[in-house]
Each structure stands twice: as structure tokens, then as C-alpha cells.
Design a protein around this motif. Structure first.
Motif, PDB file in Angstrom:
ATOM      1  N   ASP A 123       0.846  -1.178   0.065  1.00 36.45           N
ATOM      2  CA  ASP A 123       0.219   0.000   0.046  1.00 36.45           C
ATOM      3  C   ASP A 123       1.055   1.223  -0.001  1.00 36.45           C
ATOM      4  N   HIS A 125       1.089   4.443   0.201  1.00 38.23           N
ATOM      5  CA  HIS A 125       0.176   5.570   0.918  1.00 38.23           C
ATOM      6  C   HIS A 125       0.513   7.006   0.639  1.00 38.23           C
ATOM      7  N   ASN A 178      -1.818   6.104  -5.456  1.00 39.59           N
ATOM      8  CA  ASN A 178      -2.660   7.019  -5.984  1.00 39.59           C
ATOM      9  C   ASN A 178      -2.805   7.124  -7.571  1.00 39.59           C
ATOM     10  N   GLN A 190      -6.332   1.068  -7.238  1.00 42.31           N
ATOM     11  CA  GLN A 190      -6.256   2.770  -6.757  1.00 42.31           C
ATOM     12  C   GLN A 190      -5.960   2.807  -5.342  1.00 42.31           C
ATOM     13  N   ARG A 191      -5.751   3.967  -5.158  1.00 43.89           N
ATOM     14  CA  ARG A 191      -5.228   4.367  -3.661  1.00 43.89           C
ATOM     15  C   ARG A 191      -6.186   3.697  -2.682  1.00 43.89           C
ATOM     16  N   GLU A 193      -7.916   3.742   0.988  1.00 49.43           N
ATOM     17  CA  GLU A 193      -8.595   4.792   1.885  1.00 49.43           C
ATOM     18  C   GLU A 193      -7.811   4.420   3.201  1.00 49.43           C
ATOM     19  N   HIS A 194      -7.291   5.336   3.724  1.00 53.46           N
ATOM     20  CA  HIS A 194      -6.898   5.577   5.182  1.00 53.46           C
ATOM     21  C   HIS A 194      -7.914   6.291   6.127  1.00 53.46           C
ATOM     22  N   ARG A 195      -8.324   5.663   7.100  1.00 54.48           N
ATOM     23  CA  ARG A 195      -8.841   6.477   8.275  1.00 54.48           C
ATOM     24  C   ARG A 195      -8.478   6.423   9.458  1.00 54.48           C
ATOM     25  N   THR A 214     -15.331   5.026  13.304  1.00 54.08           N
ATOM     26  CA  THR A 214     -15.425   4.517  11.983  1.00 54.08           C
ATOM     27  C   THR A 214     -16.011   3.286  11.602  1.00 54.08           C
ATOM     28  N   PRO A 219     -16.144   1.921   5.492  1.00 52.39           N
ATOM     29  CA  PRO A 219     -16.303   2.057   4.110  1.00 52.39           C
ATOM     30  C   PRO A 219     -16.827   0.662   3.666  1.00 52.39           C
ATOM     31  N   TRP A 225      -9.607  -1.140   2.759  1.00 52.95           N
ATOM     32  CA  TRP A 225      -9.343   0.251   3.343  1.00 52.95           C
ATOM     33  C   TRP A 225      -8.591  -0.004   4.709  1.00 52.95           C
TER      34      TRP A 225
END
Length: 290
Positions: A123, A125, A178, A190-191, A193-195, A214, A219, A225
Motif C-alpha cells: 500500500d 500511501h 494514488n 487505486q489508492r 483509503e486510510h481512516r 469509524t 467504508p 481500506w
């Protein structure tokens, strides 16, 4: 303590330890993640005395994977030296470590040669400019050239692990970054998603509240994610919160772990995160077969 965690298995082979895990696809898996994987206590840093505040892991990439991490949180910058040689270095908040993209690739290959039935998500990021603009084209070329046939094509991301093994005996690495015109979407997901809590010095209480919020509405979709399960102290740097990770993500004591995708943690191997993720994957797969 759950029975799945008690079963004798090797952390380096946990995904292959129970065949029912093979029924899960990338978007279904609950993966233990190594937050800021390229800044570890065994790396060296240009500025003296900063490891205490920036190191988020105890060991190198290879040991992280051997200890069960399957989502590598990679944050790199591009730097060209006085000879004109470009290198992709790992960094945390702009502080560069001695780990490079080449180190990561070599250690992923070494790990997969020893554990050919495991899967790893890289990942990426953060892709940051160092003393020059980030070279996305060279970054993509370098990864695909050296990882070669080990990269899983994006078109196969919906296949479960068993189907991926049938499709290829070597494709075991997902790449995510990204979107950029220089990165081929046939090989780069695709990138992720980070929470994150959004608080630089997140206390344990603030972190627990962030996780609770969260996971009330996590998500959804077929892409994984990443949940940031990290605490930071201005005085101490990244904090080892193993007791809290063990309690929060125990599949027998609550449902939090089942609503997760990637649990991104510091010093993850000091907790039972890998054991609990493995147990949760088995339970999740069993529920789907009923």
C-alpha cells in the motif's frame, strides 16, 4: 482466548494455515498491517537521535512479513544525489530512513520464496517529492521490472485466494497507489483509503473513540481500506498499545475486527493482532459458507 488463536501455526504461513481462508478475496480479508513499515528501530536515520520519535516498527520488512503483516504501509520520497542517481527512500513526516524501495522489493521476494502461498498488499500511501519531483514513471517501472510475475493484475482483484493460486503459482503481490497517468492501472490498484483520527498526538482514549466512530459506518465496496490503530505521544513517539489492540480486536469479545479490512498498527507483532485477524478471517469465511 479463541480456539483459532490457540491452534499451532506459523505466523509466516498464517494465510495458508487453514484452507477456508482461500475462499476470501482481497476486499473480504481482514489484514494485519504494518503502519509506516519503512521506519523501524533497526534502520538508521540521517538525523541523530530521531528513531525514538519516528520508528513505528521493530524490525525490517522481511521480519514484518515473517511475523504476519500482510499489508505494508509504504511512504516514500524520491531523491536524486549529486551523481544524478535517483533513489526511492522510506520516510515518516519527512524524516528519511535507510530503507529504500529496493530493500522492500528484495525482502518481499525473499519472503515469498520461503512462503509461496502467502499474499502481500503493498500500500503505497505516500509518494512524495524529495529534492526533485516524484518520478512516477520510474517508480512504476522499477516495481514491475523487479517484482515481475509476482504482481497480481488489477483485473484479478475480485478473485479469492484459491482462485488466484489456480491462476498463477507466483502472483502473490497486490500494488496500490494514488492514480497517476504514469502508473499502469492494469497492475496498480487505486489508492487505499486510510481512516485516521486526524490528531497528531492521538491518545489511547482518542484512538478508541475514532475506531468506534469509524466502525459504526465503515467504508463499503470491493476495495480494502485501512484503519489507523496507532497512538502517538509528543514525549515518547509511537506508543506500543498491545494490550488495547488485543482487547479491541479479539473476535470473541466483540465485533470490531469483523468490520475491519486492514488494521494498521505500530509494533504490531508485540500484540496478538495477527492471531486475531487470522481467527476473524476463518470465522468470516465459515459464516459465508453456511
Amino acid at each position: 482466548m479463541n480456539n483459532f488463536a490457540l491452534k499451532n501455526f506459523k505466523l509466516s504461513h498464517w494465510m495458508a494455515s487453514d484452507s477456508i481462508i482461500e475462499t476470501l478475496a482481497l476486499g473480504d480479508l481482514i489484514l494485519p498491517g504494518a503502519h509506516n513499515s519503512g521506519v523501524d528501530k533497526k534502520a538508521t536515520y540521517a538525523a541523530p537521535g530521531v528513531a525514538h520519535w519516528v520508528a513505528c516498527q521493530s524490525h525490517s520488512f522481511y521480519e514484518q512479513m515473517r511475523n504476519g503483516a500482510r499489508a505494508i504501509d509504504a511512504r516514500i520520497e524520491y531523491h536524486v544525489d549529486s551523481r544524478g542517481v535517483g533513489t526511492f527512500w522510506f520516510q515518516h513526516a519527512g524524516i528519511r530512513s535507510s530503507r529504500s524501495l529496493e530493500n522492500l522489493i528484495m525482502q518481499v521476494i525473499r519472503f515469498l520464496e520461503e512462503s509461496p502461498d502467502e499474499f502481500v498488499l503493498l500500500d503505497f500511501h505516500e509518494l512524495k517529492s524529495g529534492n526533485v519531483d516524484f518520478d512516477h514513471r520510474e517508480f512504476g517501472r522499477f516495481l514491475l521490472m523487479h517484482l515481475g510475475q509476482r504482481v497480481i493484475p488489477s483485473s484479478n482483484r475480485h478473485l479469492n485466494l484459491g482462485q488466484l493460486k489456480q491462476a498463477s503459482h507466483v502472483q502473490r503481490v497486490w500494488l496500490a497507489a494514488n492514480r497517476h497517468e504514469a502508473l499502469d492501472p492494469a497492475w496498480f490498484l487505486q489508492r487505499i483509503e486510510h481512516r485516521w483520527s486526524g490528531i497528531e498526538d492521538t491518545s489511547v482514549v482518542e484512538l478508541e473513540n475514532h475506531i468506534a466512530r469509524t466502525l459504526q459506518a465503515p467504508p463499503i465496496g470491493s476495495m480494502p481500506w485501512s484503519l489507523s490503530a496507532t497512538s502517538y505521544s509528543i514525549a515518547l513517539g509511537p506508543v506500543d498499545i498491545k494490550e488495547h489492540l488485543d482487547r479491541w480486536f479479539d473476535p470473541e469479545s466483540g465485533n470490531w475486527v469483523f468490520n475491519c479490512s486492514i488494521i494498521n498498527a505500530d509494533f504490531f507483532e508485540e500484540s496478538r493482532l495477527v492471531h486475531n485477524c487470522r481467527a476473524a478471517n476463518i470465522i468470516k469465511a465459515q459464516r459465508r459458507t453456511k
